[in-house]
Write an enzyme that holds these catalytic residues in place. Structure first.
Site, short mmCIF file in Angstrom:
data_model
loop_
_atom_site.label_atom_id
_atom_site.label_comp_id
_atom_site.label_asym_id
_atom_site.label_seq_id
_atom_site.Cartn_x
_atom_site.Cartn_y
_atom_site.Cartn_z
N LYS A 16 0.86 -1.19 0.00
CA LYS A 16 0.00 0.00 0.00
C LYS A 16 0.89 1.24 0.00
O LYS A 16 1.92 1.26 0.69
CB LYS A 16 -0.88 0.02 1.26
CG LYS A 16 -1.94 -1.06 1.29
CD LYS A 16 -2.73 -1.00 2.58
CE LYS A 16 -3.50 -2.28 2.79
NZ LYS A 16 -3.77 -2.57 4.19
N ARG A 88 6.57 1.36 6.99
CA ARG A 88 6.20 0.45 8.09
C ARG A 88 7.21 -0.69 8.22
O ARG A 88 7.55 -1.34 7.22
CB ARG A 88 4.81 -0.14 7.82
CG ARG A 88 4.39 -1.19 8.82
CD ARG A 88 2.93 -1.57 8.59
NE ARG A 88 2.54 -2.70 9.39
CZ ARG A 88 2.23 -3.89 8.88
NH1 ARG A 88 2.26 -4.10 7.58
NH2 ARG A 88 1.88 -4.87 9.69
N HIS A 177 1.16 -5.12 14.92
CA HIS A 177 -0.09 -4.35 14.69
C HIS A 177 -0.14 -3.08 15.54
O HIS A 177 -1.20 -2.53 15.78
CB HIS A 177 -1.36 -5.20 15.00
CG HIS A 177 -1.65 -6.23 13.96
ND1 HIS A 177 -2.20 -7.44 14.26
CD2 HIS A 177 -1.47 -6.21 12.62
CE1 HIS A 177 -2.34 -8.15 13.14
NE2 HIS A 177 -1.90 -7.42 12.14
N GLY A 205 -7.57 -9.11 10.75
CA GLY A 205 -7.41 -9.10 9.30
C GLY A 205 -6.85 -10.45 8.93
O GLY A 205 -7.06 -11.44 9.64
N ARG A 236 -1.80 -18.46 9.32
CA ARG A 236 -0.85 -18.71 10.42
C ARG A 236 -1.54 -19.44 11.56
O ARG A 236 -2.70 -19.17 11.87
CB ARG A 236 -0.31 -17.38 10.96
CG ARG A 236 0.50 -16.62 9.95
CD ARG A 236 0.96 -15.29 10.52
NE ARG A 236 0.82 -14.25 9.52
CZ ARG A 236 0.78 -12.95 9.78
NH1 ARG A 236 0.90 -12.52 11.02
NH2 ARG A 236 0.64 -12.08 8.82
N GLU A 379 -4.14 2.76 9.33
CA GLU A 379 -2.70 2.51 9.47
C GLU A 379 -1.87 3.51 8.66
O GLU A 379 -0.86 4.01 9.13
CB GLU A 379 -2.37 1.09 8.98
CG GLU A 379 -2.46 0.03 10.05
CD GLU A 379 -2.05 -1.34 9.54
OE1 GLU A 379 -2.58 -1.77 8.49
OE2 GLU A 379 -1.22 -1.98 10.18
P1 ADP Z 1 -4.35 -7.64 6.07
O1 ADP Z 1 -4.07 -8.25 7.40
O2 ADP Z 1 -3.73 -8.39 4.93
O3 ADP Z 1 -4.15 -6.13 6.03
P2 ADP Z 1 -7.19 -7.03 5.98
O4 ADP Z 1 -7.26 -6.31 7.27
O5 ADP Z 1 -7.42 -6.25 4.73
O6 ADP Z 1 -5.89 -7.90 5.84
O7 ADP Z 1 -8.27 -8.23 6.03
C1 ADP Z 1 -8.36 -9.15 4.99
C2 ADP Z 1 -9.37 -10.21 5.35
O8 ADP Z 1 -10.61 -9.59 5.70
C3 ADP Z 1 -9.73 -11.14 4.19
O9 ADP Z 1 -8.87 -12.22 4.12
C4 ADP Z 1 -11.13 -11.58 4.54
O10 ADP Z 1 -11.06 -12.77 5.31
C5 ADP Z 1 -11.68 -10.49 5.42
N1 ADP Z 1 -12.79 -9.73 4.83
C6 ADP Z 1 -12.71 -8.67 4.01
N2 ADP Z 1 -13.96 -8.23 3.69
C7 ADP Z 1 -14.82 -9.02 4.34
C8 ADP Z 1 -16.25 -9.10 4.45
N3 ADP Z 1 -17.02 -8.24 3.80
N4 ADP Z 1 -16.77 -10.07 5.22
C9 ADP Z 1 -15.97 -10.94 5.88
N5 ADP Z 1 -14.64 -10.92 5.84
C10 ADP Z 1 -14.07 -9.99 5.08
#
Ligand code: ADP
Length: 395
Positions: A16, A88, A177, A205, A236, A379
């Site tokens: 990002k 980051r 985090h 996430g 994980r 973030e």
């Molecule tokens: P990262 O840790 O990679 O930054 P994010 O915080 O963007 O990840 O979260 C990604 C995860 O969020 C996806 O793998 C999915 O499981 C979940 N996710 C995203 N949108 C939705 C939704 N509308 N409903 C349920 N889970 C979601």
């Protein structure tokens, strides 16, 4: 005039970038790997554009971002207008638990870290090399994802291994985090005008962790020496008996690097379900009667419940529980699953408020319940704010 800051956030499966002018975000780009495809979403003002990419374009994302920043008018000459880069950093060790300027010492330390955690250090080093090439002489501020946890008390940060060995190799709990949790603290303070004394924060996430926050400070967190400890995550394992790891390494004849890759990429929701690491897929599969998908979702929610209980004890009670991250902000179904059966701790969701809360800051509890809130983490904005503060203190 140098009045803009670039924010760079390199994850294991995404990158990002954002350009800030003060606290104003002028440009945002999100590069993702999806199955076999590479995708980028560019955002300037209200306009959003999605494009398919080659693997090479994904690798050279920074060059594409600088081009797009120029094309969009967010900065006509990025190399002359960017004051600093906020970058980051996710790496174990006390050196990386502070925000600091990237210099040759920093790169040297990160290189020595590569042997320890190649999955994280490698992509960060590659990106620092690209920044040096494309934006030479612009200071890069390493914004630590662990700094927020730096003041955790020893009872939360020490592993029960021999003291001398723990000290020599810095084997202790650093937590991650931190940038997201710090953003949630900032937003809760801004919304309520004050910080509730005892808060349990869930960042859910692809990577996920829970933090116990006392008067705005982290006092314990579920991730440890690396981002592997704690919750069940997308791919994980989270907490696992070290004895089971020894057995696995023996049975599967895994070297330390192979074991690391196994624990980062093949476990968690993906490993248990055998299908997907994405909550959306698993909820769909569960509806179709897939029992392994259902078990994966149950494990995910149950582990969070256990940490909420543990941190309720660590904080001697709590005033607020927050949900952030892709799952925490967008999945009412998973928030419901986590909160089900926690009325004994004084927690009860308001179903209609919970169902309506998607990617917005909102309280979602019943009146009689302790506070439960969805807080959309920022973030990128937090990295920009930390970098700007760092520059003010050490110009
Ligand atoms: P990262 O840790 O990679 O930054 P994010 O915080 O963007 O990840 O979260 C990604 C995860 O969020 C996806 O793998 C999915 O499981 C979940 N996710 C995203 N949108 C939705 C939704 N509308 N409903 C349920 N889970 C979601």
């Amino acid at each position: 005039m140098r009045d803009k800051d670039l924010v760079v956030n390199i994850g294991s499966d995404s990158k990002k970038y954002a350009l800030y002018e003060g606290t104003e975000r002028r440009f945002f780009a999100h590069f993702e790997k999806e199955a076999e495809a590479f995708i980028v979403t560019f955002q300037t003002g209200d306009s959003k554009e999605k494009r398919m990419l080659s693997e090479k374009d994904y690798e050279n994302a920074l060059a594409g971002v600088l081009e797009e920043i120029k094309r969009s008018g967010a900065a006509a000459a990025p190399e002359r207008e960017i004051r600093a880069v906020g970058f980051r950093v996710v790496a174990p060790g006390s050196f990386f638990q502070k925000h600091r300027l990237v210099d040759s010492e920093f790169v040297k330390r990160l290189k020595s870290e590569r042997g320890l955690a190649p999955l994280h250090a490698e992509p960060m080093l590659a990106e620092l090399g690209r920044l040096d090439k494309l934006l030479p002489k612009i200071p890069v501020i390493a914004v630590s994802d662990s700094a927020f946890h730096a003041a955790m008390p020893p009872v939360a940060s020490v592993y029960a291994i021999p003291h001398a060995i723990a000290e020599k190799f810095e084997i202790r709990r650093f937590g991650y985090h931190g940038i997201s949790f710090s953003s949630v603290v900032r937003k809760v303070k801004a919304t309520l005008g004050t910080m509730p004394s005892r808060v349990i924060m869930c960042h859910l996430g692809n990577g996920a962790s829970v933090t116990a926050v006392k008067d705005g400070q982290s006092v314990d967190t579920s991730m440890g020496f690396t981002p592997l400890e704690g919750l069940v995550m997308g791919t994980r394992s989270g907490d696992i008996d070290p004895g089971a790891l020894i057995e696995l390494a023996k049975r599967l004849k895994l070297s330390p690097d192979k074991l690391e890759s196994f624990l980062y990429h093949e476990c968690g929701l993906l490993g248990v379900s055998g299908e997907s690491n994405d909550i959306r897929d698993l909820l769909k599969l569960e509806k179709e009667g897939d029992s392994r998908a259902a078990l994966a979702l149950d494990l995910f929610a149950y582990r969070i419940k256990k940490y909420i209980g543990a941190y309720a004890a660590a904080l001697n009670g709590f005033d607020l529980v927050t949900f952030s991250g892709g799952i925490g902000e967008r999945s009412f179904a998973m928030r419901e699953r986590v909160m089900r059966g926690l009325d004994g701790l004084g927690l009860a969701l308001d179903q209609s408020k919970n169902n309506a809360a998607e990617s917005v800051d909102a309280f979602i509890n019943q009146e009689s319940s302790k506070d439960i809130a969805v807080i959309v983490t920022d973030e990128m904005g937090e990295i920009a704010a930390i970098a700007a503060t760092f520059l003010k203190v050490q110009p």
